[in-house]
Write an enzyme that holds these catalytic residues in place. Sequence first.
Site, PDB file in Angstrom:
ATOM      1  N   SER A 144       0.691  -1.042   0.100  1.00 12.26           N
ATOM      2  CA  SER A 144      -0.146   0.019  -0.104  1.00 12.26           C
ATOM      3  C   SER A 144       0.997   1.293   0.033  1.00 12.26           C
ATOM      4  O   SER A 144       1.624   1.112   0.897  1.00 12.26           O
ATOM      5  CB  SER A 144      -0.964  -0.012   1.282  1.00 12.26           C
ATOM      6  OG  SER A 144      -1.680   1.240   1.160  1.00 12.26           O
ATOM      7  N   GLU A 145       0.773   2.011  -0.888  1.00 19.63           N
ATOM      8  CA  GLU A 145       1.655   3.320  -1.102  1.00 19.63           C
ATOM      9  C   GLU A 145       2.009   4.268   0.018  1.00 19.63           C
ATOM     10  O   GLU A 145       3.015   4.706   0.062  1.00 19.63           O
ATOM     11  CB  GLU A 145       1.594   3.751  -2.479  1.00 19.63           C
ATOM     12  CG  GLU A 145       0.031   4.617  -2.760  1.00 19.63           C
ATOM     13  CD  GLU A 145      -0.819   3.689  -3.440  1.00 19.63           C
ATOM     14  OE1 GLU A 145      -0.808   2.458  -3.151  1.00 19.63           O
ATOM     15  OE2 GLU A 145      -1.559   4.374  -4.208  1.00 19.63           O
ATOM     16  N   ASN A 146       0.936   4.154   1.055  1.00 19.97           N
ATOM     17  CA  ASN A 146       0.819   5.033   2.144  1.00 19.97           C
ATOM     18  C   ASN A 146       2.259   4.493   3.164  1.00 19.97           C
ATOM     19  O   ASN A 146       2.479   4.900   4.162  1.00 19.97           O
ATOM     20  CB  ASN A 146      -0.430   5.569   2.654  1.00 19.97           C
ATOM     21  CG  ASN A 146      -0.923   4.020   3.237  1.00 19.97           C
ATOM     22  OD1 ASN A 146      -1.145   3.202   2.609  1.00 19.97           O
ATOM     23  ND2 ASN A 146      -1.534   4.275   4.462  1.00 19.97           N
ATOM     24  N   GLN A 153       7.191   7.337   2.896  1.00 16.93           N
ATOM     25  CA  GLN A 153       7.155   7.568   1.856  1.00 16.93           C
ATOM     26  C   GLN A 153       8.217   7.169   0.817  1.00 16.93           C
ATOM     27  O   GLN A 153       8.049   6.598  -0.182  1.00 16.93           O
ATOM     28  CB  GLN A 153       6.505   8.742   1.456  1.00 16.93           C
ATOM     29  CG  GLN A 153       5.338   9.112   1.827  1.00 16.93           C
ATOM     30  CD  GLN A 153       4.088   8.307   1.121  1.00 16.93           C
ATOM     31  OE1 GLN A 153       3.707   8.762  -0.069  1.00 16.93           O
ATOM     32  NE2 GLN A 153       3.487   7.314   1.531  1.00 16.93           N
TER      33      GLN A 153
END
Lengths: 232, 234
Positions: A46-48, A85
């Site tokens: 999940s990119e977060n 990030q």
Amino acid sequence: MMLTRDGIAWRIARDLREGDYVNLGVGIPVLVSNYLDRTQEIFLHSENGILGVGPRPARDEIDLDLISAGKGFCTLAPGAALFDQPLSFTMMRGGHLTHAVLGAIEVAENGDFANWSVPGEAVPGVGGAMDLAVGAKNIFIAMSHVTNKGAPKLVASCSSPLTARARVRRIFTDIAVIDRTEAGFVLREVMPGHDPDSIRAKTGAALSVAPDCHEMTVPEASAKGVALIRHD
Amino acid sequence: MIDKTVQSCREAVAQVFDGASIMLGGFGNVGMPAQLIEALREQGSRDLTLISNGAGTGPYALGALVGDGRVRKVIASFPSPSAAEFRTRYLAGEIELELVPQGTLVERIRAGGCGLGGFYTPTAAGTDLAAGKETRVIDGQEYLLELPLKADFAFLKAHWGDRLGNLMYRGTMRNFNTVMATAAITVVAEVDRLVAVGEIPPDAVHTPGIFVDRLVCVERHPKVVELPREASAT
């Protein structure tokens, strides 16, 4: 006979293998998580900042600090990692994810695709779509074969703003599984009731047929009773 | 003795000035310094440039700050459909939007914080977001030149903090906070708990105190700890 949105997700899950690291985009792709074989160690990114997204929590198990990219609450799978990030986008852009499964508005025969600029949406937003699109080893597209108005979404060249050039590997639609190769679109699987000619009629670019092209075998419903097939 | 703690959010944001650029940590509500943003609303600075992944999650904190009409420009990757206040101001032409792919936004902030003059990225090459950017072909692939991003202030949200400014996060709070901590002149953190020096294990200091100028310990914003009526799927 056509696949429902869940049916498309079910079919994509069949192409994921133990040891794969996979990012699921919003829309149909995120439904894939409901159809994974949880006995297999497949890691969802999940990119977060999560590698190893688990199932959604029961209401009394919600942790307010754990959300996935769709901003819904999530749990962590065994062996999960949390990070920031810069490291998350190192995984994405740096070629470390096995697959990114993304929705699309259009896919072109050269592998270009468009998915970030929605027609009629006045406020643009791109998020991590372009980073995934250039970085994941394989780009899988999940989408309906044609638009609501019946226009092909597999096209000779995209007319919508591109997300990335020449990156799509395989397209999963509600009636077919199609590879995008150097030679263009290649039909690999069709839903019962469809054949190469009927698929071609709904495709806006040349479509060749793989020697081992075959009919998909999909159950009517998932183990939890969600319809995978529609008959309209 | 070093002591970077301040007693109130009001004090923590007092130096913000008209025309300032401010980085705001957070992805959705997680890791968003909502109490600092509310204090900034009261503080009243105008013509702000905000650097953030999104443009608000509802009519509070970031969303409300945008709705107050004191934001001139937003640099973001995903001003999502739920950011109603942003939407209204943007469609009225009152706010400028610089749309940046999320990974490029992260890396521009990283470049700003780590002393790089920019970088080449394949992200957005050949798309509308490449307009006006210098390109270069490296090993047969096209890259865009992206320049560093810095700000006057960064507002962070962490879980634990100590008087030295060492910060530890939990869950998915880290998101933009760790990198934004490096890229602003004045870095202010909102923490859930103020702990004694040494209580955060050195292995778990996600943001070392060298990057942090001030921190304030405050209860979380009530909207941020509110459960939705229906827990949504991923």
